[in-house]
Write an enzyme that holds these catalytic residues in place. Sequence first.
Site, PDB file in Angstrom:
ATOM      1  N   ASP A 126      -4.289  -3.173   3.236  1.00  0.00           N
ATOM      2  CA  ASP A 126      -4.540  -2.343   4.105  1.00  0.00           C
ATOM      3  C   ASP A 126      -5.863  -1.575   3.661  1.00  0.00           C
ATOM      4  O   ASP A 126      -6.076  -1.449   2.443  1.00  0.00           O
ATOM      5  CB  ASP A 126      -3.491  -1.062   4.320  1.00  0.00           C
ATOM      6  CG  ASP A 126      -2.359  -1.541   4.573  1.00  0.00           C
ATOM      7  OD1 ASP A 126      -1.915  -2.614   5.439  1.00  0.00           O
ATOM      8  OD2 ASP A 126      -1.254  -0.939   4.138  1.00  0.00           O
TER       9      ASP A 126
HETATM   10  N1  URA Z   1       2.201  -3.278   1.719  1.00  0.00           N
HETATM   11  C1  URA Z   1       1.276  -2.365   2.284  1.00  0.00           C
HETATM   12  O1  URA Z   1       2.262  -1.361   2.793  1.00  0.00           O
HETATM   13  N2  URA Z   1       0.179  -2.341   2.313  1.00  0.00           N
HETATM   14  C2  URA Z   1      -0.388  -3.389   1.525  1.00  0.00           C
HETATM   15  O2  URA Z   1      -1.647  -3.250   1.882  1.00  0.00           O
HETATM   16  C3  URA Z   1       0.279  -4.115   1.011  1.00  0.00           C
HETATM   17  C4  URA Z   1       1.359  -4.310   1.052  1.00  0.00           C
END
Ligand code: URA
Length: 251
Positions: free
Chosen positions: A112
């Site tokens: 993310d």
């Molecule tokens: N889980 C999440 O919530 N975000 C990420 O970027 C990777 C795994």
Amino acid sequence: MTLEETDDQDNIRLQKVLARLGFGSRRTCENMISAGRVKVNGAIAELGRRVDLTKDAVEVDNIAVSIEPDLVYYLVNKPAGTLVSAHDPEGRPLLIDILPASPRVFSVGRLDYATEGLIIFTNDGKLAHALTHPSSGVEKEYLAQTYHDPSNLALRQLREGVEIEPGVITLPAKVGHLSPCLVKITICEGRNRQVRRMFEEAGYPVKRLVRTRIGPITDTALSPGHWRFLSVEEVRLLSYASSNSPKRAKL
Ligand code: URA
């Protein structure tokens, strides 16, 4: 590539080939050659030796090095506030912009915008597919900092499985309560925003999330915003992990 490094397209200095494959800096690779650890076509290579990537068999410490000169593998430490995407209509910083423009690579999975930590970029579609396929089960380890210290019940839920959307229950995860508000969680799936959603469902939203390991790959020395090549050995281990992982974190 400079004239000093190559006579023509096919003959490249051995130390450059080895450095490109992740055996270390050019100097380190020269030392490996001088120490007699590198063979070309079965004979110990001399420093200065050039190799034809299409014909010569190279070994380091008697282990064959598979030379795929067109394939690259980068390990990147993603800072928060960067996007794992090739474009952004909103003009946010793209992680891919810190990597060499050529050859074109793509990310193996995603992190993310706000998530930090290790992510692999490559142009090896086969390995990327193997690693991201739902059946691969390669472990991903994260450090999750929460706003409030999670209860034992919440930790148990995370460990046993959480319903993150109707009918979707996460597989068992490895969960360690490292200190107040700090949890190490290892999952072997890669659903969208999975870790954040797991913690939200368990009642403890995540304040900061950092990926610290992808299967056998970890690197505490790689600073945020920096990248390095994966070594041949790391690529081999990743490839092995993607075809041999049990479909759950080892509890
Ligand atoms: N889980 C999440 O919530 N975000 C990420 O970027 C990777 C795994």
